[in-house]
Structure formats: structure tokens, C-alpha cells
Scaffold this motif. Structure first.
Motif, PDB file in Angstrom:
ATOM      1  N   HIS A  70     -13.607  14.870  57.481  1.00 34.99           N
ATOM      2  CA  HIS A  70     -14.267  14.525  56.227  1.00 34.99           C
ATOM      3  C   HIS A  70     -13.664  13.242  55.646  1.00 34.99           C
ATOM      4  O   HIS A  70     -12.493  12.929  55.902  1.00 34.99           O
ATOM      5  CB  HIS A  70     -14.135  15.670  55.219  1.00 34.99           C
ATOM      6  CG  HIS A  70     -14.985  16.856  55.587  1.00 34.99           C
ATOM      7  ND1 HIS A  70     -15.226  17.889  54.722  1.00 34.99           N
ATOM      8  CD2 HIS A  70     -15.666  17.145  56.726  1.00 34.99           C
ATOM      9  CE1 HIS A  70     -16.023  18.773  55.317  1.00 34.99           C
ATOM     10  NE2 HIS A  70     -16.291  18.355  56.538  1.00 34.99           N
ATOM     11  N   GLU A  72     -12.649  12.304  52.688  1.00 32.80           N
ATOM     12  CA  GLU A  72     -11.457  12.425  51.831  1.00 32.80           C
ATOM     13  C   GLU A  72     -10.215  12.604  52.691  1.00 32.80           C
ATOM     14  O   GLU A  72      -9.165  12.002  52.454  1.00 32.80           O
ATOM     15  CB  GLU A  72     -11.571  13.639  50.894  1.00 32.80           C
ATOM     16  CG  GLU A  72     -12.811  13.669  50.024  1.00 32.80           C
ATOM     17  CD  GLU A  72     -13.981  14.416  50.681  1.00 32.80           C
ATOM     18  OE1 GLU A  72     -14.276  14.158  51.866  1.00 32.80           O
ATOM     19  OE2 GLU A  72     -14.606  15.251  50.004  1.00 32.80           O
ATOM     20  N   CYS A  97     -11.242  20.108  51.710  1.00 29.86           N
ATOM     21  CA  CYS A  97     -10.700  18.812  51.294  1.00 29.86           C
ATOM     22  C   CYS A  97      -9.928  18.950  49.988  1.00 29.86           C
ATOM     23  O   CYS A  97      -8.900  18.297  49.807  1.00 29.86           O
ATOM     24  CB  CYS A  97     -11.800  17.764  51.173  1.00 29.86           C
ATOM     25  SG  CYS A  97     -12.380  17.176  52.779  1.00 29.86           S
ATOM     26  N   ARG A 124     -23.735  22.816  48.609  1.00 28.85           N
ATOM     27  CA  ARG A 124     -22.305  23.008  48.445  1.00 28.85           C
ATOM     28  C   ARG A 124     -21.924  23.426  47.033  1.00 28.85           C
ATOM     29  O   ARG A 124     -20.772  23.714  46.757  1.00 28.85           O
ATOM     30  CB  ARG A 124     -21.615  21.680  48.714  1.00 28.85           C
ATOM     31  CG  ARG A 124     -20.804  21.669  49.943  1.00 28.85           C
ATOM     32  CD  ARG A 124     -20.005  20.398  49.937  1.00 28.85           C
ATOM     33  NE  ARG A 124     -19.671  20.038  51.286  1.00 28.85           N
ATOM     34  CZ  ARG A 124     -19.038  18.931  51.610  1.00 28.85           C
ATOM     35  NH1 ARG A 124     -18.705  18.067  50.676  1.00 28.85           N
ATOM     36  NH2 ARG A 124     -18.742  18.672  52.852  1.00 28.85           N
TER      37      ARG A 124
HETATM   38 ZN   LIG Z   1     -14.518  18.044  52.821  1.00 31.40          ZN
END
Ligand SMILES: [Zn+2]
Length: 341
Positions: A70, A72, A97, A124
Motif C-alpha cells: 500500500h 502509505e 496501514c 472501506r
Molecule cells: Zn493500506
């Protein structure tokens, strides 16, 4: 130099369409100051580590994880120091994350307001509101929504300046001097195995990204920073869904290393158990190709074993036995083995 979160967010927005992900294109910028006080700003999209893309392609999962890192987390893996830095991200942060960001010591997150209007965000939404935000609150991370056009910040979560998160099992680390050999790494692993006897833990040798100084690092499996086994046990046990509040040792080590500005040295990483699928992907994203494990078939879940099979077959990550390390300290003669009673 002072950072403008609007400019830093713009850098992420500028590269978001470079993300190789066909649907979920996400980008982030991490910014702050390194240990020598020099400013840095690093922008990354979510991506498939080159070796995963080359050997597995974009459609093969690694255990129960996709092969992507990801955005981040990609920023954390490349930053010279993450403690007290800030992160801009184009989309709401997923719980995994959020855990990494917390463990890496990042204190502020800015999320682009447009990220909240995407499909992806809707899917999400619950995980962000119920879990990511709770993790940020416990870890003491302030979260803002950014409106770039209006140059406006809207707080989603503001942390009191005097809040200090619970931290009952911090990363252990120590500066090392002299030349580090495989033998001295083996001796360090034995020392840590003795200290953490019977627990899941990981340890490694790493190098400061700026000064080149060498450190030993060790971490146990533990709830994410801010949560305590003593007071949050009921919540921590209730982790039957996709996400939970635990951080496994390898992830703690990776994020802890980032926090102090250290990069783990490939081949000088040890873990008692097989790391989880996500940890394996993060290791690969961090450029690791080899690690030592004590229990070659013991993992938190079946998916981790499956992930191991996938990455070893594709020769992406090599798992070596603890025996090989121990042999460096106590070379065993063949005849000694046979006379052992
Ligand atoms: Zn993530």
C-alpha cells in the motif's frame, strides 16, 4: 523550510494515476526531517514490488494478501526517518496501514477530501471509521481532511498535545560497534532467543539510512501501540474479521526500524515463526530476499504457510533454518552427532 500539507498532498495527487493498480489507485507523501535535521519528502503509489511483478505477476496472491504494497506503507519503507513525521494520502487509510503508521511513529495524517467520495472509500468506510480511526486515537495520531482548492484543513481526529500512548513492549534496539559478521548475528539471535524464550519474536541487524551506523533490533508480537494486553484484552481477542489489532513481530520490526531511521540488512533477519502473508509482502517491498526462521512450518495461519510456498517456489524470498546460524557458533562434528545419547 516549513512544509505545507497542501503542497505535499498535491505531490501525491500528481502521481496517483501512475499507480499500476487497475482499480484502487492510491498515493501518499511522507514528509519531515531526518536525524540530521534535513527535510525530506517522498511520494509513492501502491505498487507491486518489482520482483513480485516479474515472478508472480499482478494476479497471483501471496497467501491471503495481494502482492501489492500500500502507498502509505511504501512511503514508510523508503523514508529516512518516520518518527514525528506526517503523511498525506489520497484515500482513507486501511486498518493495516493505520497500524503500520502508528508503529512507525508518524503523528499526523492528512487525507484528501476527494478520497472519501470514491467507491473504494465506500467499501472501506466501516473499517476506516471503526478501526483505523480507533487505532489513530489510541496511538495519538491527529487526522485531518484536506480541501486542496480552498487550502482548508478539517480535523477528523485531534489529539491532545500531552497524550502519550501506552507502550508496554517497545522495540528493543541498540547501537553496535565493530564489524558485524554472520557469526555475530548468530550470537545476537541466540541471546534474543534466550531472552524471549517461548514467545513469537523477530530480531535483525539494520543500518541507519543517513549515518550508516549499525543497530540490533528486536520486537515481540504485540497489539498496536496504544493498546495494552492488560487493559484491552477483550477487544484484542475479538479479531475474527479481516483485520485485528495485533502486530506480528516482523511488521513491528520493519515499522520500528523505520521509526528510528534504520533499514534492515538483507540476510540478517530472524523470526521464530513464518511471517504472515502481509509481512512477507512488506519484507519483499523492503528489498529483503532472505531470512532465518526457527519453526519452518509454524505460522499464525495456513495462509502464511501458503504464502511461504508461493514466494519460495518463485525464488523471491528464501527461508533458511536456524540450524545454519547456530552452526556458525557451535560447529558440530559429524561424529559428535552420532554419539549423542
Ligand atoms: Zn493500506
Amino acid at each position: 523550510m516549513s512544509f505545507q500539507p497542501f503542497d505535499e498532498m498535491q505531490k501525491a495527487v500528481d502521481i496517483v494515476n501512475d499507480s499500476p493498480h487497475p482499480v484502487n489507485k492510491v498515493a501518499a507523501t511522507i514528509f519531515g526531517f531526518d536525524r540530521q535535521g534535513r527535510d525530506f519528502s517522498i511520494s509513492r503509489t501502491n505498487y507491486w514490488p518489482e520482483i513480485i511483478e516479474a515472478r508472480l505477476g499482478m494476479h497471483t496472491d501471496v497467501g491471503d494478501s495481494s502482492g501489492t504494497v500500500h502507498a502509505e506503507t511504501a512511503c514508510i519503507l523508503d523514508a529516512p526517518l518516520t518518527d514525528k513525521t506526517a503523511l498525506c494520502v489520497t484515500d482513507p487509510v486501511c486498518p493495516n496501514c493505520a497500524k503500520n503508521i502508528a508503529e512507525a511513529g508518524i503523528k499526523t495524517i492528512y487525507i484528501d477530501h476527494k478520497g472519501f467520495t470514491k467507491d473504494f472509500s465506500a467499501r472501506r468506510g466501516d473499517a476506516f471509521t471503526n478501526m483505523s480511526m480507533q487505532i489513530c486515537e489510541k496511538a495519538g495520531i491527529s487526522v485531518y481532511q484536506i480541501f486542496r482548492k480552498e487550502q482548508r484543513l478539517e480535523p477528523i481526529l485531534r489529539i491532545d498535545a500531552d497524550y502519550h500512548p501506552a507502550q508496554d513492549s517497545p522495540l528493543e534496539y541498540e547501537r553496535l560497534y565493530g564489524v558485524i559478521t554472520r557469526k555475530s548475528f548468530a550470537e545476537y539471535v541466540e541471546k534474543m532467543r534466550h531472552r524471549h524464550r517461548g514467545r513469537r519474536f523477530a530480531c535483525a541487524i539494520g543500518r541507519d539510512r543517513v549515518s550508516g551506523n549499525v543497530f540490533s533490533l528486536a520486537a515481540r508480537s504485540h497489539p498496536v501501540i496504544g493498546y495494552s494486553m492488560a487493559t484491552d484484552a477483550p477487544l484484542l481477542r475479538d479479531s475474527e474479521n479481516k483485520y485485528n489489532y495485533m502486530l506480528e513481530p516482523i511488521n513491528r520490526l520493519i515499522m520500528g526500524a523505520a521509526r528510528i531511521g534504520v533499514k534492515l540488512i538483507d540476510g540478517m533477519i530472524f523470526c521464530t515463526n513464518i511471517p504472515t502473508s502481509r509481512e512477507q509482502v512488506n519484507l519483499i517491498g523492503g528489498g529483503v530476499t532472505r531470512l532465518y526462521v526457527e519453526y519452518a512450518n509454524k505460522a499464525l495461519d495456513e495462509a502464511a504457510i501458503l504464502a511461504k510456498r508461493t514466494v519460495t517456489t518463485a525464488r523471491i524470498l528464501d527461508f533458511q533454518d536456524l540450524d545454519e546460524l547456530q552452526a556458525l557458533i557451535n560447529p558440530v562434528q559429524p561424529h559428535e552427532k552420532s554419539t549423542d545419547t
